[in-house]
Motif scaffolding. Structure first.
Motif, PDB file in Angstrom:
ATOM      1  N   TYR A 129       0.821  -1.210   0.000  1.00 56.86           N
ATOM      2  CA  TYR A 129       0.000   0.000   0.000  1.00 56.86           C
ATOM      3  C   TYR A 129       0.858   1.264   0.000  1.00 56.86           C
ATOM      4  N   GLU A 130       1.866   1.268   0.874  1.00 56.68           N
ATOM      5  CA  GLU A 130       2.702   2.462   0.995  1.00 56.68           C
ATOM      6  C   GLU A 130       3.405   2.752  -0.322  1.00 56.68           C
ATOM      7  N   GLY A 131       3.844   1.694  -0.988  1.00 52.19           N
ATOM      8  CA  GLY A 131       4.486   1.876  -2.286  1.00 52.19           C
ATOM      9  C   GLY A 131       3.544   2.469  -3.315  1.00 52.19           C
ATOM     10  N   PHE A 132       2.293   2.025  -3.298  1.00 49.34           N
ATOM     11  CA  PHE A 132       1.298   2.578  -4.216  1.00 49.34           C
ATOM     12  C   PHE A 132       1.168   4.086  -4.031  1.00 49.34           C
ATOM     13  N   LYS A 133       1.012   4.488  -2.786  1.00 49.26           N
ATOM     14  CA  LYS A 133       0.847   5.923  -2.510  1.00 49.26           C
ATOM     15  C   LYS A 133       2.072   6.713  -2.945  1.00 49.26           C
ATOM     16  N   LYS A 134       3.239   6.201  -2.629  1.00 52.07           N
ATOM     17  CA  LYS A 134       4.477   6.913  -2.945  1.00 52.07           C
ATOM     18  C   LYS A 134       4.679   7.028  -4.458  1.00 52.07           C
ATOM     19  N   LEU A 135       4.330   5.983  -5.202  1.00 56.46           N
ATOM     20  CA  LEU A 135       4.515   6.025  -6.651  1.00 56.46           C
ATOM     21  C   LEU A 135       3.543   6.991  -7.315  1.00 56.46           C
ATOM     22  N   VAL A 136       2.301   7.051  -6.819  1.00 61.47           N
ATOM     23  CA  VAL A 136       1.363   8.037  -7.352  1.00 61.47           C
ATOM     24  C   VAL A 136       1.876   9.449  -7.083  1.00 61.47           C
ATOM     25  N   ASP A 137       2.411   9.658  -5.889  1.00 61.16           N
ATOM     26  CA  ASP A 137       2.989  10.971  -5.576  1.00 61.16           C
ATOM     27  C   ASP A 137       4.202  11.264  -6.455  1.00 61.16           C
ATOM     28  N   ILE A 173       4.762  10.442  -9.510  1.00 58.19           N
ATOM     29  CA  ILE A 173       4.430  10.875 -10.873  1.00 58.19           C
ATOM     30  C   ILE A 173       3.660  12.193 -10.858  1.00 58.19           C
ATOM     31  N   GLY A 174       3.472  12.751  -9.670  1.00 51.57           N
ATOM     32  CA  GLY A 174       2.814  14.050  -9.570  1.00 51.57           C
ATOM     33  C   GLY A 174       1.311  13.977  -9.409  1.00 51.57           C
ATOM     34  N   GLY A 175       0.794  12.806  -8.986  1.00 52.20           N
ATOM     35  CA  GLY A 175      -0.639  12.659  -8.813  1.00 52.20           C
ATOM     36  C   GLY A 175      -1.343  12.394 -10.130  1.00 52.20           C
ATOM     37  N   VAL A 176      -2.663  12.203 -10.056  1.00 50.92           N
ATOM     38  CA  VAL A 176      -3.461  11.841 -11.232  1.00 50.92           C
ATOM     39  C   VAL A 176      -4.760  12.636 -11.237  1.00 50.92           C
ATOM     40  N   GLU A 177      -5.120  13.148 -12.417  1.00 49.45           N
ATOM     41  CA  GLU A 177      -6.402  13.823 -12.583  1.00 49.45           C
ATOM     42  C   GLU A 177      -7.492  12.768 -12.747  1.00 49.45           C
ATOM     43  N   GLN A 207     -10.875  16.211 -10.001  1.00 50.75           N
ATOM     44  CA  GLN A 207      -9.900  16.743  -9.065  1.00 50.75           C
ATOM     45  C   GLN A 207      -8.550  16.058  -9.238  1.00 50.75           C
ATOM     46  N   HIS A 208      -7.556  16.688  -8.679  1.00 51.23           N
ATOM     47  CA  HIS A 208      -6.193  16.158  -8.732  1.00 51.23           C
ATOM     48  C   HIS A 208      -5.956  15.332  -7.474  1.00 51.23           C
ATOM     49  N   LEU A 209      -5.707  14.027  -7.647  1.00 54.02           N
ATOM     50  CA  LEU A 209      -5.541  13.131  -6.505  1.00 54.02           C
ATOM     51  C   LEU A 209      -4.078  12.841  -6.239  1.00 54.02           C
ATOM     52  N   ASP A 210      -3.666  13.019  -4.977  1.00 52.38           N
ATOM     53  CA  ASP A 210      -2.320  12.597  -4.599  1.00 52.38           C
ATOM     54  C   ASP A 210      -2.367  11.116  -4.213  1.00 52.38           C
ATOM     55  N   GLY A 211      -1.273  10.573  -3.723  1.00 57.94           N
ATOM     56  CA  GLY A 211      -1.203   9.156  -3.430  1.00 57.94           C
ATOM     57  C   GLY A 211      -2.215   8.678  -2.405  1.00 57.94           C
ATOM     58  N   GLU A 212      -2.360   9.414  -1.315  1.00 60.05           N
ATOM     59  CA  GLU A 212      -3.310   9.034  -0.266  1.00 60.05           C
ATOM     60  C   GLU A 212      -4.736   9.076  -0.783  1.00 60.05           C
ATOM     61  N   GLU A 213      -5.070  10.114  -1.531  1.00 59.00           N
ATOM     62  CA  GLU A 213      -6.419  10.248  -2.077  1.00 59.00           C
ATOM     63  C   GLU A 213      -6.691   9.179  -3.131  1.00 59.00           C
ATOM     64  N   LEU A 243      -5.415   6.204  -3.187  1.00 61.30           N
ATOM     65  CA  LEU A 243      -5.640   4.957  -2.470  1.00 61.30           C
ATOM     66  C   LEU A 243      -7.056   4.901  -1.912  1.00 61.30           C
ATOM     67  N   GLN A 244      -7.546   6.039  -1.405  1.00 63.13           N
ATOM     68  CA  GLN A 244      -8.927   6.084  -0.924  1.00 63.13           C
ATOM     69  C   GLN A 244      -9.908   5.788  -2.061  1.00 63.13           C
ATOM     70  N   LEU A 245      -9.666   6.385  -3.212  1.00 67.60           N
ATOM     71  CA  LEU A 245     -10.555   6.201  -4.358  1.00 67.60           C
ATOM     72  C   LEU A 245     -10.675   4.735  -4.758  1.00 67.60           C
ATOM     73  N   VAL A 246      -9.540   4.058  -4.889  1.00 67.23           N
ATOM     74  CA  VAL A 246      -9.571   2.696  -5.416  1.00 67.23           C
ATOM     75  C   VAL A 246      -9.945   1.656  -4.369  1.00 67.23           C
ATOM     76  N   ARG A 247      -9.971   2.042  -3.091  1.00 68.64           N
ATOM     77  CA  ARG A 247     -10.403   1.109  -2.050  1.00 68.64           C
ATOM     78  C   ARG A 247     -11.878   1.271  -1.700  1.00 68.64           C
ATOM     79  N   PHE A 248     -12.494   2.362  -2.120  1.00 68.52           N
ATOM     80  CA  PHE A 248     -13.882   2.647  -1.740  1.00 68.52           C
ATOM     81  C   PHE A 248     -14.855   1.715  -2.463  1.00 68.52           C
ATOM     82  N   ARG A 249     -15.847   1.184  -1.730  1.00 69.54           N
ATOM     83  CA  ARG A 249     -16.865   0.348  -2.364  1.00 69.54           C
ATOM     84  C   ARG A 249     -18.219   0.396  -1.664  1.00 69.54           C
ATOM     85  N   HIS A 250     -18.261   0.775  -0.381  1.00 68.39           N
ATOM     86  CA  HIS A 250     -19.484   0.625   0.408  1.00 68.39           C
ATOM     87  C   HIS A 250     -20.605   1.569  -0.020  1.00 68.39           C
ATOM     88  N   GLY A 251     -20.287   2.630  -0.731  1.00 70.16           N
ATOM     89  CA  GLY A 251     -21.325   3.564  -1.140  1.00 70.16           C
ATOM     90  C   GLY A 251     -21.898   3.298  -2.506  1.00 70.16           C
TER      91      GLY A 251
END
Length: 391
Positions: free
Chosen positions: A138-146, A148-152, A177-183, A185-193
């Motif tokens: 997980y930590e690696g995922f966040k760091k790698l997204v950061d 590359i400068g985040g993702v739109e 919106q522009h998502l950093d690594g933490e955001e 990770l939140q996006l791709v883990r969300f499912r309950h809604g």
């Protein structure tokens, strides 16, 4: 949840394969501590393989008491001759027999025997030789997204979820919106809604993957290369030889997202002796892998189902049948202000296999070709009053 690596598989694979000649020295340090993993027997010509297959291991190492099972196992394949590839997701509950350990879930292979055993079990399962792996957490995922400068990304709905026991907190607003690594990770883990939870989450994950691929292939990534290399060096482990990574960089630069098929190994969830498994059939997998190699999978076709017959719930019922047949249903809805006597299959795809199967299922439907491509779906099914399903 922990299946976020599904959308990250190709992102990571292209990242590792696209670092270029100048990264050679950095890449050498990614080699695993077990030197034997660098010299596994393979049917491929390691110096110049026509098809590169890599097992992606997503490991949750956040808890010291966790057995560190592989929360996700993905196979990335790319053929240099056809310039096409696939991402194959293997459900973590897939029931397999692990040598010396009997019947287990496939995610037990990694804690039992590390990457080597995981590759052996997956190779036997899908009938394809796999000798390379990439491991990240997980930590690696966040760091790698950061890095590359985040993702739109267009967040489809307001996302609010708190799991205090699991230390998971998701709070994102709907819209672009522009998502950093933490955001991210939140996006791709969300499912309950989501109304369909995992099914809708997979769609969002795919959209994130495409956005991440576009970012990686943009010229601006060159400016971020030093930090990117440092992050990969710290958080990624692989036995892919550096020379092979560099060679595949030229191919990765040409990869189009339209040439990549994403799929999940076919099977069915079952409870056996009170344990939840994902049960697969060896003959079905054999045919599935053949279709996957040819690029003829139903899952590569995006389908929307619209209710034009006025029967409540008809579109949902048809969508469920299509999903059971392996189709990727991306949208279910109603036709507003009109009713249809005849069911229509509107084509924007040249996948003949998928079209033939739809014609068999919707036996009274007519085929309509849409050259103006008024929808992002490959096929739109409008249910008419004559809707009738085979069987």
């Amino acid at each position: 949840m922990r299946r976020f690596f599904k959308i990250f598989a190709l992102f990571l694979g292209l990242l590792v394969l696209s670092l270029g000649t100048g990264a050679y020295i950095y890449l050498k340090s990614l080699n695993p501590s077990d030197a034997s993993l660098m010299n596994l027997p393979t049917k491929e010509d390691k110096k110049n393989p026509e098809e590169l297959k890599v097992l992606i291991l997503g490991i949750d190492e956040t808890s010291p008491d966790d057995p560190h099972r592989s929360d996700t196992m993905m196979v990335i394949s790319y053929n240099v001759n056809t310039q096409k590839g696939y991402i194959l997701s293997i459900p973590r509950d897939t029931m397999v027999t692990i040598p010396g350990h009997g019947v287990q879930k496939i995610n037990a292979a990694y804690p039992i025997g590390g990457p080597k055993l995981a590759m052996e079990v997956v190779s036997q399962l899908i009938g394809e030789d796999i000798s390379y792996y990439v491991k990240i957490d997980y930590e690696g995922f966040k760091k790698l997204v950061d890095a590359i400068g985040g993702v739109e990304m267009n967040v489809p709905i307001d996302m609010n979820y708190d799991d205090y026991a699991g230390n998971l907190h998701i709070h994102l607003k709907k819209g672009w919106q522009h998502l950093d690594g933490e955001e991210a990770l939140q996006l791709v883990r969300f499912r309950h809604g989501y109304a369909e939870q995992d099914l809708e989450r997979v769609k969002v994950q795919r959209e994130f993957l495409l956005a991440a691929l576009d970012k990686i292939k943009s010229p601006s990534i060159l400016l971020k290369l030093p930090q990117l290399l440092k992050t990969v060096n710290q958080y990624v482990e692989t036995n892919i030889p550096p020379s092979l990574m560099v060679k595949y960089a030229e191919y990765a630069a040409k990869v189009s997202k339209n040439d990549i098929i994403t799929a999940t190994l076919p099977g069915n969830p079952e409870y056996i002796n009170g344990i939840a498994y994902y049960v697969v059939d060896s003959e079905e997998i054999k045919k599935f892998m053949s279709d996957l190699q040819k690029g003829e999978l139903n899952q590569s076709v995006k389908i929307e189902v619209l209710n034009g017959c006025g029967i409540p719930g008809a579109a949902g019922k048809v969508a469920e049948i299509l999903k059971q047949q392996g189709f990727d249903v991306v949208r279910v809805g109603n036709v507003n202000g009109a009713s249809y006597d005849t069911t229509q299959i509107i084509l924007r795809s040249e996948n003949k296999k998928a079209v033939n199967e739809l014609k068999k299922l919707l036996k009274n439907a007519v085929i309509v070709e849409d050259y103006q491509k008024k929808s992002d779906a490959d096929i739109t099914i409008i249910l008419g009053k004559n809707v009738s399903l085979e069987g």
